[in-house]
Design a protein around this motif. Structure first.
Motif, mmCIF file in Angstrom:
data_model
loop_
_atom_site.group_PDB
_atom_site.id
_atom_site.type_symbol
_atom_site.label_atom_id
_atom_site.label_comp_id
_atom_site.label_asym_id
_atom_site.label_seq_id
_atom_site.Cartn_x
_atom_site.Cartn_y
_atom_site.Cartn_z
ATOM 1 N N LEU A 92 1.092 12.826 -8.367
ATOM 2 C CA LEU A 92 0.812 11.815 -9.385
ATOM 3 C C LEU A 92 1.916 10.761 -9.405
ATOM 4 O O LEU A 92 1.638 9.559 -9.510
ATOM 5 C CB LEU A 92 0.689 12.482 -10.757
ATOM 6 N N MET A 93 3.157 11.202 -9.313
ATOM 7 C CA MET A 93 4.279 10.268 -9.277
ATOM 8 C C MET A 93 4.159 9.322 -8.088
ATOM 9 O O MET A 93 4.361 8.103 -8.211
ATOM 10 C CB MET A 93 5.596 11.042 -9.199
ATOM 11 N N ALA A 94 3.801 9.878 -6.941
ATOM 12 C CA ALA A 94 3.639 9.060 -5.734
ATOM 13 C C ALA A 94 2.490 8.071 -5.896
ATOM 14 O O ALA A 94 2.587 6.904 -5.477
ATOM 15 C CB ALA A 94 3.397 9.965 -4.527
ATOM 16 N N GLU A 95 1.406 8.513 -6.510
ATOM 17 C CA GLU A 95 0.259 7.623 -6.720
ATOM 18 C C GLU A 95 0.642 6.452 -7.618
ATOM 19 O O GLU A 95 0.317 5.284 -7.317
ATOM 20 C CB GLU A 95 -0.903 8.395 -7.357
ATOM 21 N N ARG A 96 1.334 6.750 -8.714
ATOM 22 C CA ARG A 96 1.725 5.669 -9.637
ATOM 23 C C ARG A 96 2.694 4.697 -8.954
ATOM 24 O O ARG A 96 2.600 3.478 -9.147
ATOM 25 C CB ARG A 96 2.384 6.285 -10.877
ATOM 26 N N MET A 97 3.612 5.230 -8.158
ATOM 27 C CA MET A 97 4.540 4.361 -7.448
ATOM 28 C C MET A 97 3.810 3.521 -6.401
ATOM 29 O O MET A 97 4.060 2.314 -6.260
ATOM 30 C CB MET A 97 5.639 5.193 -6.786
ATOM 31 N N ALA A 98 2.898 4.127 -5.662
ATOM 32 C CA ALA A 98 2.143 3.390 -4.649
ATOM 33 C C ALA A 98 1.291 2.301 -5.293
ATOM 34 O O ALA A 98 1.109 1.218 -4.713
ATOM 35 C CB ALA A 98 1.268 4.352 -3.848
ATOM 36 N N ASP A 99 0.783 2.556 -6.490
ATOM 37 C CA ASP A 99 0.023 1.526 -7.213
ATOM 38 C C ASP A 99 0.896 0.296 -7.470
ATOM 39 O O ASP A 99 0.468 -0.848 -7.287
ATOM 40 C CB ASP A 99 -0.489 2.069 -8.547
ATOM 41 N N VAL A 100 2.137 0.539 -7.910
ATOM 42 C CA VAL A 100 3.063 -0.559 -8.202
ATOM 43 C C VAL A 100 3.379 -1.343 -6.931
ATOM 44 O O VAL A 100 3.344 -2.576 -6.912
ATOM 45 C CB VAL A 100 4.371 -0.004 -8.830
ATOM 46 N N VAL A 101 3.676 -0.633 -5.858
ATOM 47 C CA VAL A 101 4.035 -1.279 -4.602
ATOM 48 C C VAL A 101 2.848 -2.070 -4.033
ATOM 49 O O VAL A 101 3.011 -3.216 -3.592
ATOM 50 C CB VAL A 101 4.531 -0.239 -3.581
ATOM 51 N N CYS A 102 1.683 -1.456 -4.049
ATOM 52 C CA CYS A 102 0.500 -2.128 -3.486
ATOM 53 C C CYS A 102 0.136 -3.386 -4.277
ATOM 54 O O CYS A 102 -0.328 -4.377 -3.704
ATOM 55 C CB CYS A 102 -0.683 -1.163 -3.432
ATOM 56 N N LYS A 103 0.369 -3.358 -5.581
ATOM 57 C CA LYS A 103 0.115 -4.553 -6.387
ATOM 58 C C LYS A 103 1.041 -5.684 -5.947
ATOM 59 O O LYS A 103 0.621 -6.841 -5.838
ATOM 60 C CB LYS A 103 0.311 -4.238 -7.868
ATOM 61 N N LYS A 104 2.301 -5.338 -5.666
ATOM 62 C CA LYS A 104 3.249 -6.350 -5.204
ATOM 63 C C LYS A 104 2.843 -6.912 -3.844
ATOM 64 O O LYS A 104 3.029 -8.094 -3.552
ATOM 65 C CB LYS A 104 4.657 -5.754 -5.112
ATOM 66 N N LEU A 105 2.296 -6.040 -2.997
ATOM 67 C CA LEU A 105 1.919 -6.440 -1.639
ATOM 68 C C LEU A 105 0.505 -6.991 -1.551
ATOM 69 O O LEU A 105 0.045 -7.358 -0.465
ATOM 70 C CB LEU A 105 2.058 -5.235 -0.693
ATOM 71 N N GLN A 106 -0.195 -6.980 -2.690
ATOM 72 C CA GLN A 106 -1.590 -7.435 -2.753
ATOM 73 C C GLN A 106 -2.487 -6.606 -1.837
ATOM 74 O O GLN A 106 -3.365 -7.125 -1.136
ATOM 75 C CB GLN A 106 -1.681 -8.926 -2.414
ATOM 76 N N VAL A 107 -2.255 -5.296 -1.872
ATOM 77 C CA VAL A 107 -3.094 -4.334 -1.147
ATOM 78 C C VAL A 107 -4.014 -3.672 -2.158
ATOM 79 O O VAL A 107 -3.548 -3.127 -3.164
ATOM 80 C CB VAL A 107 -2.225 -3.279 -0.435
ATOM 81 N N ASN A 108 -5.311 -3.722 -1.889
ATOM 82 C CA ASN A 108 -6.289 -3.234 -2.867
ATOM 83 C C ASN A 108 -6.858 -1.851 -2.549
ATOM 84 O O ASN A 108 -7.763 -1.381 -3.241
ATOM 85 C CB ASN A 108 -7.446 -4.227 -2.984
ATOM 86 N N ALA A 109 -6.376 -1.199 -1.520
ATOM 87 C CA ALA A 109 -6.903 0.116 -1.140
ATOM 88 C C ALA A 109 -6.655 1.135 -2.255
ATOM 89 O O ALA A 109 -5.615 1.120 -2.916
ATOM 90 C CB ALA A 109 -6.242 0.581 0.150
ATOM 91 N N GLU A 110 -7.612 2.029 -2.449
ATOM 92 C CA GLU A 110 -7.507 3.038 -3.502
ATOM 93 C C GLU A 110 -6.762 4.276 -3.015
ATOM 94 O O GLU A 110 -6.740 4.576 -1.820
ATOM 95 C CB GLU A 110 -8.906 3.426 -3.989
ATOM 96 N N CYS A 111 -6.190 5.002 -3.952
ATOM 97 C CA CYS A 111 -5.504 6.248 -3.649
ATOM 98 C C CYS A 111 -6.521 7.341 -3.300
ATOM 99 O O CYS A 111 -7.516 7.515 -4.004
ATOM 100 C CB CYS A 111 -4.667 6.697 -4.851
ATOM 101 N N ARG A 112 -6.243 8.090 -2.218
ATOM 102 C CA ARG A 112 -7.130 9.187 -1.818
ATOM 103 C C ARG A 112 -6.390 10.522 -1.729
ATOM 104 O O ARG A 112 -6.938 11.510 -1.231
ATOM 105 C CB ARG A 112 -7.773 8.890 -0.457
ATOM 106 N N THR A 113 -5.150 10.551 -2.197
ATOM 107 C CA THR A 113 -4.345 11.760 -2.016
ATOM 108 C C THR A 113 -4.833 12.951 -2.842
ATOM 109 O O THR A 113 -4.483 14.088 -2.536
ATOM 110 C CB THR A 113 -2.875 11.494 -2.368
ATOM 111 N N ALA A 114 -5.628 12.696 -3.871
ATOM 112 C CA ALA A 114 -6.110 13.801 -4.709
ATOM 113 C C ALA A 114 -7.353 14.466 -4.135
ATOM 114 O O ALA A 114 -7.763 15.528 -4.616
ATOM 115 C CB ALA A 114 -6.415 13.300 -6.119
ATOM 116 N N ILE A 115 -7.938 13.873 -3.110
ATOM 117 C CA ILE A 115 -9.185 14.422 -2.576
ATOM 118 C C ILE A 115 -9.080 14.840 -1.107
ATOM 119 O O ILE A 115 -9.868 15.675 -0.648
ATOM 120 C CB ILE A 115 -10.360 13.430 -2.740
ATOM 121 N N GLU A 116 -8.130 14.278 -0.366
ATOM 122 C CA GLU A 116 -8.014 14.616 1.053
ATOM 123 C C GLU A 116 -6.967 15.703 1.248
ATOM 124 O O GLU A 116 -5.823 15.554 0.831
ATOM 125 C CB GLU A 116 -7.630 13.378 1.864
ATOM 126 N N PRO A 117 -7.324 16.825 1.892
ATOM 127 C CA PRO A 117 -6.359 17.912 2.104
ATOM 128 C C PRO A 117 -5.146 17.453 2.914
ATOM 129 O O PRO A 117 -5.255 16.557 3.752
ATOM 130 C CB PRO A 117 -7.163 18.956 2.891
#
Length: 534
Positions: free
Chosen positions: A352-377
């Protein structure tokens, strides 16, 4: 000079989680770690995948995050998790009024609590004290921090993520209020270099304050030292917690073939204040005796310590008064765009911490891809036919153990054993580590010494603590030229010293006898320290 989009600093659970998340979203990223992966806090904890019950009364938000991430990690990281369940046990000296508060708090955040009789608890866990007044079953589990980290890295590499260990950050480059890169030093060779980037994620745990200091900034992080004790057998099959406000020595966690008792909490002088002390071990035993009355008759395998990176906006909050929640600090508010720090939290909530951090970084980089770490093994399951084939080559139960620690490297190891039967030999009998596994992990670009291989395979982490496998492992590494360093004496001394540092704090009883055996083998017979004439 290398170039990337994001530099992630810190090779603990949070750092590797951020690397995986960013890589899966298509962001080019490199992770830097000053030692080996999970050298710090993420390997120096009790191995508990929290249900959240421990925090339910005091910190409901943290408790809810724990139970939600607990259920996610059981699915995506099932080879790292052992679903043991847990007990919360109230003893006569514990506050009775806290029990009702705890039950209600757990209910509010969705943590299942099932009350059973003390008699039923003892039937399930025969070594548990007969003094228990109340016992509840909760969805606690055990988790292997080493496997978790390496499997996150395996996943990240599939998406282009890169890892550089033994690479210390020694400076942050900036221009016009933006980060432009980092200065690094190879801690093995002393060579320096630069890595250009657009964004820096500071996930350095207890060292986050040191990192932001390179940019002239500060973060109110107070390293909090915790000592733990590992026993050489599994005297409980479930996580056992004291049903009281969080305190020292109130958690027992079964971990593979051993049991871990933890932990203490006290201010640390430095982030690397991780040498266990005898007085802390004695303190833990005295408290732990309340739950397991025969604890003084159990052999202690070793003690170890780590530092928690506790953060609080209140400079006076410390120790257990500080929240176990996590915080993300965007240093754009401090005048430096592109530097973001994440601090606090627990291994249970790393994803969860990584997801929230990646959200912040991707917003800065204008990357719109969604997080998939909770569903992919983290790693895919091995097909049944592959497991059946592997059982022909591994020792009894060895295939199942190897699958959990090797992940996608399992196929390579099985092929080695199939083609060359001599690769099937056991190097570490306690943890059932074969020559083929050691060869596979030594080939990793993050393996520079025996301890690096140990953390990947658990070689030398069993009952003998390296007494019998140390000289075997050095022999196969040197004979097969598996590492650049072929100095057998240097490799052996380094490996034994890493074991000794944890044994020294609990040197009595059966462990003292074991240590005398080790000393006899290496100092007397093999003359490893050079002080005894041949």
């Amino acid at each position: 000079m290398q170039q990337t989009t994001v530099v992630v600093i810190g090779g603990g659970a949070t750092g590797v989680g951020v690397l995986r998340d960013l890589s899966m979203r298509g962001v080019k990223a490199i992770l830097l770690e000053q030692r080996d992966l999970v050298y710090g806090t993420s390997s120096r904890f009790h191995g508990l995948l929290h249900s959240g019950g421990r925090y339910a009364v005091k910190d409901a938000e943290s408790a809810q995050e724990c139970i939600e991430e607990n259920m996610i990690l059981r699915k995506i990281g099932r080879h790292c998790v052992e679903e043991t369940e847990g007990f919360f046990v109230r003893l006569p000296e514990d506050d009775e009024s806290f029990e009702a508060k705890w039950v209600e708090a757990c209910k509010k955040v969705g943590i299942s609590t099932i009350q059973i009789t003390p008699e039923e608890a003892v039937r399930l866990e025969p070594n548990l004290t007969r003094r228990a007044l109340s016992v509840y079953r909760v969805p606690d589990s055990a988790i292997d921090g080493f496997r978790l980290a390496w499997q996150n890295v395996m996943s990240a590499k599939r998406y282009g993520g890169k890892v550089m260990t033994y690479t210390e950050v020694i400076g942050i480059e900036q221009s016009n209020g933006r980060v432009t890169g980092v200065k690094v030093r190879n801690t093995l060779t002393g060579e320096t270099d630069q890595i250009a980037c657009e964004c820096i994620v500071n996930a350095a745990g207890s060292w986050v304050g040191h990192i932001v200091g390179f940019a002239g900034l500060s973060v109110n992080v107070k390293p909090d030292r915790g000592t733990l004790v590992a026993f050489n057998h599994r005297f409980t099959s479930r996580v056992v917690n004291r049903l009281r406000p969080p305190s020292d020595g109130d958690i027992f966690v079964p971990h593979g073939s051993i049991t871990i008792l933890g932990t203490t909490s006290e201010a640390a002088e430095r982030p690397d204040d991780t040498i266990p002390r005898t007085e802390d071990v004695i303190k833990l035993l005295k408290i732990g005796e309340g739950l397991f009355e025969d604890i003084y008759h159990y052999r202690i395998l070793r003690a170890f310590a780590g530092t928690r990176p506790l953060y609080s906006a209140n400079p006076d909050a410390a120790g257990r008064a500080a929240s176990r929640n996590f915080t993300i600090i965007d240093h754009a508010k401090d005048g430096l765009e592109g530097l973001v720090t994440i601090v606090g939290g627990k291994l249970t909530t790393y994803r969860l911490m990584a997801e929230r951090m990646a959200d912040v970084v991707c917003k800065k980089l204008q990357v719109n891809a969604e997080c998939r770490t909770a569903i992919e093994p983290l790693v895919e399951d091995q097909p049944a036919e592959k497991i059946a084939e592997a059982k022909k080559y591994f020792p009894s139960y060895g295939a199942e153990v190897a699958i959990s620690r090797l992940g996608e490297k399992f196929d390579n190891v099985v092929d080695r054993m199939k083609q060359k039967p001599e690769k099937r030999q056991l190097v570490c009998e306690c943890e059932m580590v074969t020559l083929a596994e050691i060869e596979e992990m030594a080939a990793e670009n993050t393996s520079y010494n025996l301890d690096d291989i140990r953390r990947k395979t658990r070689m030398g982490m069993g009952t003998c603590q390296g007494s019998f496998c140390a000289f075997r492992s050095v022999g196969v590494v040197v004979a097969n030229e598996l590492l650049d360093n072929d100095n057998s004496s240097e490799l052996l001394q380094g490996f034994l010293q890493s074991r000794w540092s944890g044994i020294r704090a609990a040197l009595w009883g059966n462990q003292l006898r074991e240590m005398e055996l080790m000393r006899g083998i290496y100092q007397a017979t093999l003359n490893i320290d050079g002080e005894i004439s041949s």
